[in-house]
Design an enzyme around this catalytic site. Structure first.
Site, PDB file in Angstrom:
ATOM      1  N   PHE A 123    -115.740 -40.248  12.681  1.00 35.93           N
ATOM      2  CA  PHE A 123    -114.755 -41.188  12.158  1.00 35.93           C
ATOM      3  C   PHE A 123    -114.434 -42.202  13.245  1.00 35.93           C
ATOM      4  CE2 PHE A 123    -110.142 -41.901  10.722  1.00 35.93           C
ATOM      5  CZ  PHE A 123    -110.519 -42.757   9.696  1.00 35.93           C
ATOM      6  N   GLU A 365    -106.203 -37.749  17.566  1.00 32.53           N
ATOM      7  CA  GLU A 365    -105.708 -37.763  16.172  1.00 32.53           C
ATOM      8  C   GLU A 365    -104.210 -38.046  16.148  1.00 32.53           C
ATOM      9  OE1 GLU A 365    -107.268 -35.292  13.190  1.00 32.53           O
ATOM     10  OE2 GLU A 365    -109.236 -35.161  14.146  1.00 32.53           O
TER      11      GLU A 365
END
Lengths: 386, 260, 398
Positions: A123, A365
């Site tokens: 990602f 994250e």
């Protein structure tokens, strides 16, 4: 460990992942930490064992489980090596945007190979100037006929260079700020898409962290996930689901260090006795174990909530699980080094690696400061709504 | 190609320790596992099936708990499991065990290759594999480290010897025993584990395998254990601690006459 | 055979539960209960019971005319026409057993152009050598070799047959024993004769060497055993000894083998075969990597020895399997065994504990290796080993 009343299948997943950890991960963890070599052999074992499809629907070749199953696997792998575990978990992070925003055609095209572990995913959101502030993103995607043209640089991308499938956030309309972001599928090998330098990291060194460079990179328009402008909200939805996985990684790292500390405390003799007989050590171990268990309980509870589909605003809770578990991991691994004393500081012994690996879980994250913002915002919203 | 893999459930001897005070085995917490050498046999059987098609049947003789070993074999790719279990088998030595397993194999209609591990880690005899081949009067090759070629008629294998190896070709059906150099056993898949959990195992008792009762269990076992004891420990030696320069000089002084 | 607990005598003291190697006994309400699924009637419980509360009934059964079986026989293993040293080790032991029984020692020697080697066996103690010499027997093949042995044993009826526990020996005699319904005990480390019963006492390690078991084949003949290499001393050579060489002729059908030998590959290795070495320098997990074995090789070179390795080191691919000492590797019996960074798991100890002198070098003073060591140095092997190399070099004037 508390009995979390897991299903037989979940226990089976734990046993299988533990076997892989003991037989394949532990023997190479220290070596890969040193060489920074990507653990392809282990990725293949995980793939053959059906583990890349744990959270994916059976109709795409997955095992039909959810985030809890993914978390159990990530936790077990992390007990052996947080770096190898994140190679596994980051593929799930790269796959989630397709599962959340993708059309049936896009899912049919990409998910089966990802579920089978034939391809890894990554990602791409972070940029040199856009870390916590994702709205400062510079990468652009301009539509030209049936193509989008990508330009810009993503960095600190886990699995970068190794993954086959990239889900990349880019601005389709800069004037709209965060509402002008969109997510695209970019395949490795697309002309104009190259990799920059591989980062030399403090911890999780078996994993690859790389720069993604896009220079007039043309991708088919059908590679847009969802609609234009859904990028930012889509990314938030991805993180809401993926954060328990980071929590699980943190729990695994903490548990792995704690296990080493307990074993060492029993073996190490000072003043003619095993150091585990000293209350100073005993209290440390007791606190560490309690914190790890509390973190695990929170991670499992938030993963279950995500999977249940009952609650919509689970984002606040998954942020809590990531925040708490990663802080616990940092504390517990630091204490484990302390219990090992001078030996703990040496690379010859395994615990300093856990401490280095733990640090990133407080950062990626979404830093733990961002997690606190998410939680606070959730609290205020809740209060305002009631 | 139809393959039979003979396996045994054993205590994990790497976990077995001796209580230094009582000189007895500490068994607590020692798990039952598939004999490590049989893991290579299972893997080789499954690889042959993947290459040539057919079926792999795992067979074990043991108490009812040994079904766990068969389920694990299925999780690793075997198609079926047969448990040969009867009170009448208790106390079998290698002769009675190989007889019983050979009779069970005869009941399985067709097979091309029987694969066994080199030896079991609890008994370390390496006698049951060749024993089965002898009972069935089929060719055997022990200590196989590589299957070079295989077809419907014959297999060509490399047998490990003390000095190197030998290449042998044997017509089918035959029995081989395998060493750990032959492959790297796989880790089961989740789907395999789920399949194994649900698998229906076949269970055969003595009356199911058409055997002579006199040749089973204790009656059929010429050998008999008469005494079990712990090996006597060696006398305590001289342990040197301290400055490496001094300890090494002292050791060399003590030993130099023993060399040459 | 049957086993039972005599309820009136059992006090539930639990001694038997601790010695049972098969975890077959539980004490329930102060009474020992034997799980017959697990029990092998080995008798370990009966031996320790202080109250004679365990009763084992053995069926007296004499199926064969065991008195007709006489003599101690060995299978003399040869490779490329050379008699293997294991055969001389067997002869040494066989002579001792035969003396106790008052019988002769005989050898079975199979091969091609092998007849003149029979004298070597006689000079090492054989009274008779039965020779089968044929081109088909040049290399070992399971079927012809076993058919011939079966025939010879049926014809001459020895009471004891011994064979090396080698790759060949284990495969061969297992097949033979099944065909003649004989008891066979693998991998013996001790053999003796029960003087009153005149039977062979066969002792071998079990459970990974954690315990020893003595096994008999009371009612069957021959009593067959395989013997570990390097456990017994070789028989001395006495050129003046005499004995008979008996040439046995077999019909061609005996030489037929379904399995064909296509090729023999000898492993090329520059190092000495560790099973034959007089001095072994061995490394374990603490060697940390393959490159560090160089310091052991240097020490071995100075001492004129070979380099061995523990299972941990071999499993990590630091050394080839042919150098592995222990349960799943080779048994060695050198004059001197130097264990460097080997903790001394029981599986390793069974492979080397009969060495004449054992030296341990380990950082951990509590490592089990020190319990079997005659000499030990507590310290860092990376410091100790090079110092030893240097000082031995000086002391030995090399």
């Amino acid at each position: 460990m508390i009995n979390y009343l897991l299903t037989e299948e979940q226990e089976m997943i734990r046993d299988l992942c533990r076997q892989i950890t003991d037989e394949k991960i532990r023997p190479v963890a220290a070596e890969l930490d040193k060489t920074e070599e990507f653990p392809w052999e282990i990725m293949k074992v995980m793939a053959k064992s059906d583990l890349f499809g744990l959270y994916i629907d059976e109709k795409y070749g997955g095992m039909g489980g959810g985030i809890l199953e993914l978390s159990i696997a990530t936790e077990e792998f992390s007990k052996g090596c947080g770096g190898i575990a994140i190679c596994y978990a980051a593929s799930a992070l790269g796959t989630l945007p397709i599962l959340i925003l993708g059309s049936e055609e896009q899912k049919q095209k990409y998910i089966p190979d990802l579920a089978a572990g034939k391809h890894l995913a990554a990602f791409g959101i972070t940029e040199p100037a856009a870390g916590s502030d994702a709205s400062a993103m510079q990468t652009t995607a301009v539509k030209k006929g049936d193509k989008y043209i990508l330009n810009g640089t993503k960095h600190f991308i886990t699995n970068g260079g190794e993954a086959e499938i990239y889900t990349v956030v880019a601005m389709t309309d800069k004037s709209k700020g965060s509402r002008g972001a969109s997510i695209f599928i970019v395949e490795k090998g697309t002309p104009g898409f190259t990799f920059g330098k591989k980062e030399d990291k403090l911890g999780i060194r078996a994993s690859a962290t790389n720069e993604l460079n896009f220079v007039d990179c043309e991708i088919p328009a059908e590679n847009l996930l969802g609609k234009e402008g859904q990028g930012f909200i889509g990314a938030m939805r991805v993180f809401d689901k993926s954060r328990p996985g980071i929590g699980a990684q943190a729990v695994g790292i903490a548990q792995g260090a704690l296990d080493h500390a307990i074993r060492y405390a029993r073996e190490r003799k000072q003043f003619g006795k095993s150091i585990s007989s000293f209350q100073g050590i005993q209290f440390m171990l007791a606190d560490m174990a309690t914190q790890v268990e509390a973190a695990r309980a929170l991670v499992y509870a938030s993963a279950r909530e995500v999977d249940s589909g009952v609650t919509k605003n689970y984002g606040m809770h998954s942020a809590m699980s990531k925040l708490y578990a990663s802080d616990v991991a940092m504390k517990v691994t630091t204490d484990a080094v302390q219990i090992f004393g001078g030996y703990g500081y040496m690379k010859e012994y395994p615990v300093e690696k856990y401490m280095r690996d733990a640090k990133i879980t407080q950062i990626y994250e979404g830093t733990n400061q961002i997690q606190r913002s998410i939680i606070a915002l959730g609290l205020i919203k809740e209060a305002a709504g009631s | 190609m139809n393959i039979i893999v003979c396996i045994k459930q054993v205590p994990d001897t790497t976990q077995v320790k001796i209580d230094p005070k009582t000189n007895t085995l500490i068994r607590e917490g020692v798990e039952s596992i598939i004999n490590p050498f049989d893991m290579y046999a299972i893997e080789e059987g499954v690889r042959l099936k993947e290459k040539f098609g057919g079926k792999v049947i795992a067979i074990t003789m043991g108490p009812p708990q040994a079904e766990a070993a068969l389920r694990e074999a299925i999780s690793l790719g075997c198609d079926d499991g047969i448990l040969v279990s009867d009170r009448a088998f208790a106390g079998s030595d290698t002769l009675a065990t190989s007889y019983t397993l050979a009779m069970a194999v005869k009941k399985i209609e067709t097979f091309d290759i029987i694969i066994c591990g080199k030896q079991a880690s609890d008994g370390d005899t390496a006698q049951v594999g060749p024993g089965i081949a002898a009972h069935l009067n089929i060719p055997q090759v022990t200590y196989v480290k590589h299957i070079k070629e295989a077809d419907e008629e014959a297999i060509t294998v490399e047998r490990m010897t003390e000095e190197g190896s030998e290449i042998l070709r044997s017509p089918l059906p035959c029995l081989i025993t395998v060493v750990k150099e032959i492959n790297e056993p796989r880790i089961p898949s989740l789907k395999g584990k789920m399949k194994a959990k649900k698998a229906e195992l076949t269970c055969w008792k003595a009356i199911d395998i058409d055997c002579d009762d006199e040749r089973l269990g204790l009656n059929g076992s010429p050998t008999q254990v008469v005494r079990i004891f712990t090996p006597p420990p060696r006398a305590q030696g001289e342990i040197l601690e301290g400055d490496p320069q001094e300890t090494t000089s002292k050791l060399v002084e003590m030993l130099k006459d023993s060399i040459q | 055979m049957s086993i039972k607990v005599i309820k009136d005598k059992c006090t539930g003291c639990m001694i038997c539960t601790r010695v049972c190697p098969f975890a077959a006994i539980k004490v329930i309400e102060k009474l020992a209960v034997i799980d017959l699924d697990k029990c092998t009637i080995c008798g370990a419980c009966k031996e320790v019971c202080n109250f004679a509360a365990i009763d084992i009934q053995k069926n007296p059964k004499k199926t064969q005319d065991i008195e007709k079986y006489k003599g101690v026989w060995i299978f003399a293993e040869q490779k490329r026409g050379n008699i293997q040293s294991i055969s001389y080790e067997l002869l040494g032991k066989a002579t001792e057993l035969a003396q106790k029984l008052g019988v002769e020692v005989s050898c079975m020697l199979l091969g091609h152009n092998i007849t003149d080697k029979a004298q070597e066996l006689i000079s090492r103690g054989a009274d008779n050598v039965y020779v089968v010499d044929s081109p088909e027997l040049e290399h070992f093949l399971d079927e012809p070799y076993s058919k011939i042995l079966i025939n010879l044993i049926r014809k001459y009826r020895p009471e004891i047959v011994l064979c090396g526990a080698s790759a060949i020996g284990r495969a061969l005699v297992s097949r033979v024993a099944v065909n003649i319904h004989a008891g066979l005990t693998a991998d013996c480390t001790e053999l003796d004769i029960d003087e009153t019963e005149k039977i062979l006492l066969q002792t071998r390690p079990a459970f990974g060497g954690n315990i020893m078991a003595t096994i008999i084949s009371k009612n069957h003949r021959p009593q067959m055993a395989t013997v570990r290499h390097k456990v017994f001393k070789e028989a001395e050579v006495d050129p003046s000894r005499t004995g008979k060489v008996i040439i046995e002729n077999f019909d061609k059908s005996f030489f037929k083998s379904r399995t064909k030998m296509l090729d023999v590959i000898e492993e090329v290795t520059s190092m000495i075969n560790i099973a034959e070495a007089d001095i072994i320098v061995s490394g374990g997990r603490a060697m940390k990597g393959p490159e560090n074995f160089a310091i052991l090789e240097e020490l071995a070179k100075v001492l004129g020895g070979a380099v061995g390795a523990s299972r941990a080191a071999v499993d990590s691919d630091w050394m080839p399997y042919s150098h592995q000492v222990g349960q799943t590797g080779k048994t060695v019996c050198p004059k001197m065994y130097i264990a460097c960074g080997i903790s001394g798991q029981i599986q390793h100890l069974v492979g080397m504990s009969s060495s004449d002198i054992i030296i341990a070098i380990n950082r951990d003073a509590s490592a089990p290796i020190f319990q079997v060591a005659d000499y030990g140095i507590v310290g860092d092997l990376f410091e100790i080993v090079p110092l030893l190399t240097k000082k031995f070099k000086e002391a030995l004037n090399k």
